[in-house]
Design an enzyme around this catalytic site. Sequence first.
Site, mmCIF file in Angstrom:
data_model
loop_
_atom_site.group_PDB
_atom_site.id
_atom_site.type_symbol
_atom_site.label_atom_id
_atom_site.label_comp_id
_atom_site.label_asym_id
_atom_site.label_seq_id
_atom_site.Cartn_x
_atom_site.Cartn_y
_atom_site.Cartn_z
ATOM 1 N N HIS A 24 5.530 -14.789 5.665
ATOM 2 C CA HIS A 24 6.013 -13.737 6.550
ATOM 3 C C HIS A 24 4.951 -13.365 7.585
ATOM 4 O O HIS A 24 5.174 -13.456 8.774
ATOM 5 C CB HIS A 24 6.438 -12.495 5.761
ATOM 6 N N HIS A 37 14.366 -14.915 7.753
ATOM 7 C CA HIS A 37 13.216 -15.611 8.349
ATOM 8 C C HIS A 37 13.235 -17.101 8.032
ATOM 9 O O HIS A 37 12.873 -17.922 8.871
ATOM 10 C CB HIS A 37 11.910 -15.009 7.831
ATOM 11 N N GLU A 78 5.318 -13.853 11.463
ATOM 12 C CA GLU A 78 4.991 -12.627 12.214
ATOM 13 C C GLU A 78 3.493 -12.366 12.330
ATOM 14 O O GLU A 78 3.093 -11.335 12.850
ATOM 15 C CB GLU A 78 5.679 -11.413 11.553
ATOM 16 N N HIS A 106 0.816 -1.221 0.000
ATOM 17 C CA HIS A 106 0.000 0.000 0.000
ATOM 18 C C HIS A 106 0.849 1.271 0.000
ATOM 19 O O HIS A 106 0.470 2.269 -0.598
ATOM 20 C CB HIS A 106 -1.030 -0.034 1.131
#
Length: 298
Positions: free
Chosen positions: A179, A241, A209, A121
């Site tokens: 993620h 990650h 997350e 965004h």
Amino acid sequence: MGKGLFKPVLMLLILIFAAVATVQAGSPQPEDGKTGILLVTFGTTFPEAQAAFDNIEKEIKAAFANTTIQWAYTSEMIRDKMAQQGKTAHSPLQAIEEMSSQGFTRIFVQSLHTIAGYEYHDLVKTVRKFEHRPGGVKKIAISGPLLSSPEDMAKAARAVREIIPEDRASHEAVVLPGHGTHHPSNAAYPALMWRLQRDDKNIFIGTVEGYPGPEEILAQLEKNNISTAWLMPFMSVAGDHARNDMAGDGDDSWKSVFEAAGIECKPVLKGFAEYDPFVHIWVSQLQTAMDQSGSVKF
Ligand code: CO
């Protein structure tokens, strides 16, 4: 109209038609600038993860042979680290401004994000700034991220099934940690899992997350009496990650949490962008954006 006027009026009309035809044939094509593709990713500092970016570039180049490809990175931390290594690392804003000054009048921005979260965004906001700016960029469009529409979701589900290693037995789980985010778009992960589980109840999508996390997935593995789980990152690159949170030896990694519950883990350290079926989703989004160029999707 009197008869005497007919001939001069006819002559005038012929002249006007001839003039219009000459202008049309002689005028330059509207394509007077350059077309460029801007690939936007979070970025990574892991050299091993670079393979994913190389594959994306190779596939996009193959699909759009005559179009210049540039990159931008949404993570400031990654940009700083890349700059320390002497690499050029632009933010999306810097990259679009630079492309504009280099004479690119049509820019197709491809978000290489997985879901339409905060970073996507923010990127939309950046692209919008150039939408109605006089001069420079005449057309700018944004496409992506990976999970953008129900069709993309279906393609991604097929892609997941295509990349599962052949030696995985059906009673073994495939766990794909994405993620994850606090943004509402996190819902895309369980939505994809729902699709996958219609065909294979032992495929799981989690997040490092967001929700669901490793404990929630573990509860599902136990419910399905799973004794072996393949761990494959549902992230474009296998960076920090994937290597630490998913497959690391720390107590709270997915691997450690599952192993502590007696589940054998088989990590696969490849980002999904290393596999063509996923990159092809981005390629077709970009193709659609070019086909509809002029209309900007927000
Ligand atoms: Co993160």
